[in-house]
Design a protein around this motif. Structure first.
Motif, PDB file in Angstrom:
ATOM      1  N   ASN A  68       1.077  56.183  84.416  1.00 17.93           N
ATOM      2  CA  ASN A  68       1.894  55.695  83.307  1.00 17.93           C
ATOM      3  C   ASN A  68       1.295  56.082  81.956  1.00 17.93           C
ATOM      4  O   ASN A  68       2.021  56.266  80.973  1.00 17.93           O
ATOM      5  CB  ASN A  68       2.050  54.174  83.388  1.00 17.93           C
ATOM      6  N   LYS A  69      -0.028  56.190  81.900  1.00 16.37           N
ATOM      7  CA  LYS A  69      -0.660  56.621  80.657  1.00 16.37           C
ATOM      8  C   LYS A  69      -0.201  58.024  80.270  1.00 16.37           C
ATOM      9  O   LYS A  69       0.006  58.317  79.090  1.00 16.37           O
ATOM     10  CB  LYS A  69      -2.186  56.585  80.797  1.00 16.37           C
TER      11      LYS A  69
ATOM     12  N   LYS B 282       2.717  59.353  80.989  1.00 15.22           N
ATOM     13  CA  LYS B 282       4.091  59.222  80.497  1.00 15.22           C
ATOM     14  C   LYS B 282       4.121  58.690  79.065  1.00 15.22           C
ATOM     15  O   LYS B 282       4.898  59.147  78.230  1.00 15.22           O
ATOM     16  CB  LYS B 282       4.882  58.291  81.418  1.00 15.22           C
ATOM     17  N   ILE B 283       3.255  57.709  78.799  1.00 18.95           N
ATOM     18  CA  ILE B 283       3.208  57.112  77.457  1.00 18.95           C
ATOM     19  C   ILE B 283       2.728  58.142  76.435  1.00 18.95           C
ATOM     20  O   ILE B 283       3.266  58.242  75.327  1.00 18.95           O
ATOM     21  CB  ILE B 283       2.286  55.882  77.453  1.00 18.95           C
ATOM     22  N   LYS B 284       1.726  58.928  76.804  1.00 24.68           N
ATOM     23  CA  LYS B 284       1.218  59.964  75.898  1.00 24.68           C
ATOM     24  C   LYS B 284       2.302  60.975  75.570  1.00 24.68           C
ATOM     25  O   LYS B 284       2.459  61.389  74.408  1.00 24.68           O
ATOM     26  CB  LYS B 284       0.008  60.663  76.519  1.00 24.68           C
ATOM     27  N   LYS B 285       3.063  61.374  76.571  1.00 20.31           N
ATOM     28  CA  LYS B 285       4.147  62.326  76.331  1.00 20.31           C
ATOM     29  C   LYS B 285       5.219  61.711  75.432  1.00 20.31           C
ATOM     30  O   LYS B 285       5.729  62.368  74.520  1.00 20.31           O
ATOM     31  CB  LYS B 285       4.769  62.755  77.657  1.00 20.31           C
ATOM     32  N   LYS B 286       5.526  60.452  75.662  1.00 21.10           N
ATOM     33  CA  LYS B 286       6.563  59.772  74.885  1.00 21.10           C
ATOM     34  C   LYS B 286       6.208  59.702  73.412  1.00 21.10           C
ATOM     35  O   LYS B 286       7.067  59.896  72.548  1.00 21.10           O
ATOM     36  CB  LYS B 286       6.765  58.356  75.452  1.00 21.10           C
ATOM     37  N   HIS B 287       4.941  59.414  73.103  1.00 16.07           N
ATOM     38  CA  HIS B 287       4.527  59.234  71.708  1.00 16.07           C
ATOM     39  C   HIS B 287       3.804  60.463  71.142  1.00 16.07           C
ATOM     40  O   HIS B 287       3.181  60.379  70.084  1.00 16.07           O
ATOM     41  CB  HIS B 287       3.631  58.001  71.602  1.00 16.07           C
ATOM     42  N   LYS B 288       3.898  61.576  71.864  1.00 16.35           N
ATOM     43  CA  LYS B 288       3.331  62.853  71.405  1.00 16.35           C
ATOM     44  C   LYS B 288       1.823  62.759  71.152  1.00 16.35           C
ATOM     45  O   LYS B 288       1.318  63.168  70.112  1.00 16.35           O
ATOM     46  CB  LYS B 288       4.067  63.331  70.156  1.00 16.35           C
TER      47      LYS B 288
ATOM     48  N   ILE C 176       5.610  51.741  64.734  1.00 19.43           N
ATOM     49  CA  ILE C 176       6.119  51.513  66.087  1.00 19.43           C
ATOM     50  C   ILE C 176       6.430  50.030  66.228  1.00 19.43           C
ATOM     51  O   ILE C 176       5.581  49.188  65.956  1.00 19.43           O
ATOM     52  CB  ILE C 176       5.090  51.940  67.154  1.00 19.43           C
TER      53      ILE C 176
ATOM     54  N   PHE D 235       7.229  47.838  71.519  1.00 23.43           N
ATOM     55  CA  PHE D 235       6.691  49.012  72.215  1.00 23.43           C
ATOM     56  C   PHE D 235       5.192  49.202  71.981  1.00 23.43           C
ATOM     57  O   PHE D 235       4.592  50.114  72.543  1.00 23.43           O
ATOM     58  CB  PHE D 235       7.418  50.282  71.749  1.00 23.43           C
TER      59      PHE D 235
ATOM     60  N   GLU E 264       2.302  49.542  74.936  1.00 19.68           N
ATOM     61  CA  GLU E 264       2.047  50.758  75.701  1.00 19.68           C
ATOM     62  C   GLU E 264       1.120  51.707  74.949  1.00 19.68           C
ATOM     63  O   GLU E 264       0.310  52.410  75.559  1.00 19.68           O
ATOM     64  CB  GLU E 264       3.366  51.442  76.062  1.00 19.68           C
TER      65      GLU E 264
END
Length: 397
Positions: free
Chosen positions: A193-194, A196-202, A273, A277, A280
């Motif tokens: 999940n980390k 995914k979170i990194k990709k989401k927030h660039k 942010i 959210f 995360e």
């Protein structure tokens, strides 16, 4: 079920610790009481577009409500709306976290609960909005101390604030109930999940992210933080500083990053942010950081009132250990929980702590685990709301 009228004059887009607290208490106190909730500093839909534009500019520049012609107009408009809300409510208790809403206690016969998060005159001086002149601060203190004495119950978030309240009012109608965290929402995340979170927030996938969340106010010392961490960011190629938030110090921080040649690849500004959210983003940081620069006046201010910031509790709740300055409140929290490290707020000390952590990473997981357990046992909003409910029942009965 008894009804409580909860009113706040905070900017709900700001999502500062005080704002987060009132939102969470509305949610968790609703398990014990029927709640009427009103917030009066959302972007004001009742204002025309021209004035609304100046509202946002004023908030960005950290102007006080009384500092502009618009501010006076806005305040008078708020008084009318607040008075109308009070008159229409059949609640048994009036509950607020906003200082100037205390004026409403003069127009009602309901018991009043007030959350005291800081002494106004001390904060205005420390933020550079009020000259540190005895005659001026004495006049303000006289007015504010009178208003502080109006509520039937005052709730402070630190024991130092309770002592200060008694010193100013000589009233014992004050209890200490600290901040809290939603331990069901602020939880550790898995390694997958980390990603995914990194990709989401660039956020870069292969770097060590150092994430600092703040309202970017003058006393957060963002420029000092960038200067402090510059040697670390230059020495450790895989580290990167991410600054989350928006506020009056944003442009100064960007300028400092540019001057130190850190604006390309080493320091990134993620912007604001929303609190829904933020958990995360906190969960993927190597550690949670609390920093407010090296201004002696600001340090003395926080030492005097004690400190119990919600974001530190939130970092610990997601299993991330914290690094905090050696001041009252934060010091005890880390010592009791074994959930982080403490640094002396002087130039160079934070850098030493972080370098030591990077060289001894095995401690990070255990301290994060210990911090999470301590917060879960002592600082859940369920426990905080229950403690407040018991105090409210004493007023109603």
């Amino acid at each position: 079920m008894d009804k409580i009228l909860i009113m706040s004059a905070n900017d709900m887009n700001d999502m500062s610790g005080q704002t987060v607290r009132i939102f969470e208490l509305v949610k968790f106190l609703s398990r014990y009481y029927q709640i009427d909730f009103s917030s009066f500093q959302k972007p004001p839909v009742y204002l025309n577009p021209f004035i609304s534009k100046w509202y946002h500019i004023g908030r960005r520049l950290e102007l006080n409500d009384f500092g502009t012609i618009y501010g006076i107009f806005h305040f008078l408009k708020l008084v009318i709306l607040m008075k109308k809300t009070v008159n229409e409510s059949d609640a048994k208790i009036f509950y607020t976290d906003s200082f100037y809403l205390l004026f409403l206690t003069l127009f009602m016969k309901k018991p009043t609960v007030f959350e005291l998060h800081g002494i106004i005159t001390n904060e205005l001086v420390s933020k550079g909005k009020l000259p540190a002149l005895r005659i001026i601060t004495s006049l303000f203190d006289f007015l504010f101390n009178w208003l502080y004495s109006l509520p039937d119950l005052v709730i402070t978030v630190t024991s130092n604030l309770k002592i200060e309240y008694f010193r100013r009012t000589k009233k014992s109608t004050c209890v200490v109930i600290p901040n809290g965290v939603d331990i069901d929402r602020f939880v550790p995340v898995t390694e997958s999940n980390k990603v995914k979170i990194k990709k989401k927030h660039k956020i870069c996938l292969d770097c060590i992210p150092l994430i600092y969340v703040s309202g970017m106010r003058p006393w957060h010392g963002l420029s000092d933080l960038i200067i402090e961490l510059e040697p670390l960011l230059s020495e450790y190629n895989n580290t990167k500083l991410y600054l989350v938030g928006d506020g009056p110090e944003l442009n100064k921080a960007k300028k400092k990053a540019y001057e130190l040649n850190l604006d390309k690849g080493k320091v990134s500004f993620l912007g604001s942010i929303h609190h829904s959210f933020i958990q995360e983003v906190m969960a993927i940081s190597l550690f949670g950081l609390y920093f407010y620069g090296y201004d002696p006046f600001v340090i003395k201010h926080f030492e005097n009132i004690g400190h119990n910031p919600i974001k530190i509790l939130e970092y610990m709740a997601v299993g991330v250990p914290v690094i905090v300055p050696n001041i009252t409140g934060l010091r005890a929290l880390v010592q009791k929980s074994c959930g982080g490290w403490i640094y002396d707020p002087k130039p160079g000390n934070l850098l030493i702590i972080i370098k030591d952590i990077l060289q001894n990473k095995e401690e990070i997981h255990q301290r994060g685990k210990d911090g999470r357990l301590y917060i879960k046992e002592n600082y859940g909003w369920n426990q905080i709301a229950s403690a407040i409910s018991k105090e409210i029942k004493k007023l109603i009965s």
